[in-house]
Design a protein around this motif. Structure first.
Motif, PDB file in Angstrom:
ATOM      1  N   MET A   1       0.827  -1.188   0.000  1.00 30.59           N
ATOM      2  CA  MET A   1       0.000   0.000   0.000  1.00 30.59           C
ATOM      3  C   MET A   1       0.872   1.252   0.000  1.00 30.59           C
ATOM      4  N   ARG A   2       1.942   1.194   0.744  1.00 35.11           N
ATOM      5  CA  ARG A   2       2.818   2.368   0.791  1.00 35.11           C
ATOM      6  C   ARG A   2       3.419   2.650  -0.583  1.00 35.11           C
ATOM      7  N   LEU A   3       3.824   1.608  -1.306  1.00 32.72           N
ATOM      8  CA  LEU A   3       4.386   1.816  -2.639  1.00 32.72           C
ATOM      9  C   LEU A   3       3.345   2.394  -3.591  1.00 32.72           C
ATOM     10  N   ILE A   4       2.114   1.888  -3.511  1.00 28.68           N
ATOM     11  CA  ILE A   4       1.046   2.439  -4.344  1.00 28.68           C
ATOM     12  C   ILE A   4       0.826   3.899  -3.972  1.00 28.68           C
ATOM     13  N   ASP A   5       0.832   4.190  -2.678  1.00 32.32           N
ATOM     14  CA  ASP A   5       0.629   5.554  -2.200  1.00 32.32           C
ATOM     15  C   ASP A   5       1.744   6.478  -2.697  1.00 32.32           C
ATOM     16  N   ILE A   6       2.960   5.962  -2.760  1.00 27.94           N
ATOM     17  CA  ILE A   6       4.093   6.780  -3.208  1.00 27.94           C
ATOM     18  C   ILE A   6       4.003   7.083  -4.703  1.00 27.94           C
ATOM     19  N   PHE A   7       3.612   6.095  -5.498  1.00 23.35           N
ATOM     20  CA  PHE A   7       3.690   6.252  -6.943  1.00 23.35           C
ATOM     21  C   PHE A   7       2.384   6.691  -7.610  1.00 23.35           C
ATOM     22  N   LEU A   8       1.231   6.258  -7.120  1.00 28.83           N
ATOM     23  CA  LEU A   8      -0.034   6.590  -7.772  1.00 28.83           C
ATOM     24  C   LEU A   8      -0.365   8.063  -7.536  1.00 28.83           C
ATOM     25  N   PRO A   9      -0.509   8.845  -8.599  1.00 31.08           N
ATOM     26  CA  PRO A   9      -0.863  10.254  -8.395  1.00 31.08           C
ATOM     27  C   PRO A   9      -2.256  10.349  -7.767  1.00 31.08           C
ATOM     28  N   HIS A  10      -2.381  11.121  -6.683  1.00 37.56           N
ATOM     29  CA  HIS A  10      -3.679  11.312  -6.027  1.00 37.56           C
ATOM     30  C   HIS A  10      -3.625  12.526  -5.112  1.00 37.56           C
ATOM     31  N   ILE A  11      -4.809  13.025  -4.791  1.00 34.17           N
ATOM     32  CA  ILE A  11      -4.916  14.108  -3.814  1.00 34.17           C
ATOM     33  C   ILE A  11      -5.905  13.684  -2.736  1.00 34.17           C
ATOM     34  N   HIS A  12      -5.783  14.316  -1.612  1.00 31.09           N
ATOM     35  CA  HIS A  12      -6.724  14.099  -0.524  1.00 31.09           C
ATOM     36  C   HIS A  12      -7.816  15.146  -0.651  1.00 31.09           C
ATOM     37  N   PRO A  13      -9.044  14.825  -0.228  1.00 28.77           N
ATOM     38  CA  PRO A  13     -10.108  15.839  -0.305  1.00 28.77           C
ATOM     39  C   PRO A  13      -9.667  17.134   0.384  1.00 28.77           C
ATOM     40  N   GLY A  14      -9.938  18.247  -0.261  1.00 24.07           N
ATOM     41  CA  GLY A  14      -9.582  19.546   0.294  1.00 24.07           C
ATOM     42  C   GLY A  14      -8.194  20.031  -0.106  1.00 24.07           C
ATOM     43  N   MET A  15      -7.417  19.189  -0.767  1.00 19.17           N
ATOM     44  CA  MET A  15      -6.068  19.588  -1.170  1.00 19.17           C
ATOM     45  C   MET A  15      -6.093  20.272  -2.530  1.00 19.17           C
ATOM     46  N   CYS A  16      -5.091  21.086  -2.767  1.00 22.09           N
ATOM     47  CA  CYS A  16      -4.904  21.700  -4.085  1.00 22.09           C
ATOM     48  C   CYS A  16      -4.232  20.688  -5.011  1.00 22.09           C
ATOM     49  N   LEU A 127      -0.551 -19.428   4.175  1.00 25.86           N
ATOM     50  CA  LEU A 127      -0.217 -18.005   4.253  1.00 25.86           C
ATOM     51  C   LEU A 127      -1.376 -17.151   4.773  1.00 25.86           C
ATOM     52  N   LEU A 128      -2.485 -17.808   5.174  1.00 21.48           N
ATOM     53  CA  LEU A 128      -3.657 -17.070   5.619  1.00 21.48           C
ATOM     54  C   LEU A 128      -3.355 -16.087   6.748  1.00 21.48           C
ATOM     55  N   PRO A 129      -2.621 -16.476   7.794  1.00 24.78           N
ATOM     56  CA  PRO A 129      -2.350 -15.484   8.851  1.00 24.78           C
ATOM     57  C   PRO A 129      -1.630 -14.245   8.314  1.00 24.78           C
ATOM     58  N   TYR A 130      -0.738 -14.446   7.376  1.00 23.22           N
ATOM     59  CA  TYR A 130      -0.018 -13.316   6.797  1.00 23.22           C
ATOM     60  C   TYR A 130      -0.948 -12.486   5.907  1.00 23.22           C
ATOM     61  N   ALA A 131      -1.836 -13.149   5.184  1.00 22.74           N
ATOM     62  CA  ALA A 131      -2.795 -12.439   4.336  1.00 22.74           C
ATOM     63  C   ALA A 131      -3.732 -11.591   5.198  1.00 22.74           C
ATOM     64  N   LEU A 132      -4.192 -12.150   6.312  1.00 17.55           N
ATOM     65  CA  LEU A 132      -5.056 -11.391   7.210  1.00 17.55           C
ATOM     66  C   LEU A 132      -4.310 -10.197   7.798  1.00 17.55           C
ATOM     67  N   CYS A 133      -3.067 -10.410   8.170  1.00 11.93           N
ATOM     68  CA  CYS A 133      -2.261  -9.302   8.697  1.00 11.93           C
ATOM     69  C   CYS A 133      -2.055  -8.232   7.634  1.00 11.93           C
ATOM     70  N   PHE A 134      -1.800  -8.658   6.398  1.00 14.18           N
ATOM     71  CA  PHE A 134      -1.626  -7.700   5.319  1.00 14.18           C
ATOM     72  C   PHE A 134      -2.894  -6.892   5.102  1.00 14.18           C
ATOM     73  N   ALA A 135      -4.044  -7.579   5.053  1.00 14.43           N
ATOM     74  CA  ALA A 135      -5.313  -6.882   4.835  1.00 14.43           C
ATOM     75  C   ALA A 135      -5.582  -5.889   5.966  1.00 14.43           C
ATOM     76  N   ALA A 136      -5.373  -6.318   7.204  1.00 15.33           N
ATOM     77  CA  ALA A 136      -5.596  -5.421   8.347  1.00 15.33           C
ATOM     78  C   ALA A 136      -4.613  -4.248   8.316  1.00 15.33           C
ATOM     79  N   GLY A 137      -3.366  -4.539   8.032  1.00 17.70           N
ATOM     80  CA  GLY A 137      -2.366  -3.474   7.964  1.00 17.70           C
ATOM     81  C   GLY A 137      -2.669  -2.483   6.858  1.00 17.70           C
ATOM     82  N   ALA A 138      -3.125  -2.980   5.715  1.00 13.87           N
ATOM     83  CA  ALA A 138      -3.469  -2.089   4.604  1.00 13.87           C
ATOM     84  C   ALA A 138      -4.645  -1.192   4.987  1.00 13.87           C
TER      85      ALA A 138
END
Length: 180
Positions: A1-16, A127-138
């Protein structure tokens, strides 16, 4: 998620538009806003998919009630989320219909991510415990990165936002107990 956040162009509501995060682009403000909410919807879909995948895999700790409760909770919050996309787009001059459709399109990644989450669990149960952790962390990443800062923008609304958050959490817990 952090990598997507870094590279995907986006703005937060209220931002210029000039404050856009991710790779610099000439995309319009409306496109950047839809991408931000779309980014938010990916972990939601993954979480639901992982929950249903665990049920389909026959894991004893996974229940259909729990998966349905999660899907309902996320589904309920998608209504105001769609509005959060549509209203700023309408304010920027898009037609009602186009604003509505953009709000709906931002949620299309959820079922796709859900299918990927379910397939992942079905193919690799160990890998289910890791998948659940990933989903929760995301999900936590998105809440901390996107939602909490936005909700605290206007000091006069902080108490209302806090109580609404707690009310939403209470609804989720009731759904979890009632269905799961």
């Amino acid at each position: 998620m952090r990598l997507i956040d870094i590279f995907l162009p986006h703005i937060h509501p209220g931002m210029c538009t000039t404050d856009a995060e991710g790779v610099k682009t000439s995309w319009q403000r409306s496109t950047l806003l839809v991408l931000a909410i779309t980014l938010h919807n990916i972990p939601e879909g993954l979480a639901v998919g992982v929950a249903f995948g665990a049920v389909a895999a026959g894991l004893p700790s996974a229940t259909i009630g729990g998966a349905v409760a999660l899907a309902l909770g996320i589904g309920i919050q998608n209504f105001p989320e769609g509005t959060a996309v549509s209203m700023p787009l309408r304010r920027e001059g898009l037609s009602r219909w186009k604003s509505f459709l953009m709000g709906q399109y931002s949620g299309l990644v959820e079922p796709v991510a859900g299918v990927f989450g379910a397939l992942f669990v079905l193919r690799m149960q160990e890998l289910l415990p890791y998948a659940l952790c990933f989903a929760a962390g995301a999900m936590i990443f998105v809440v901390v990165e996107e939602l909490i800062p936005e909700s605290q923008r206007k000091p006069e609304h902080i108490d209302h936002v806090t109580m609404s958050t707690m009310g939403g959490f209470a609804v989720m817990m009731m759904l979890d107990v009632a269905l799961g």
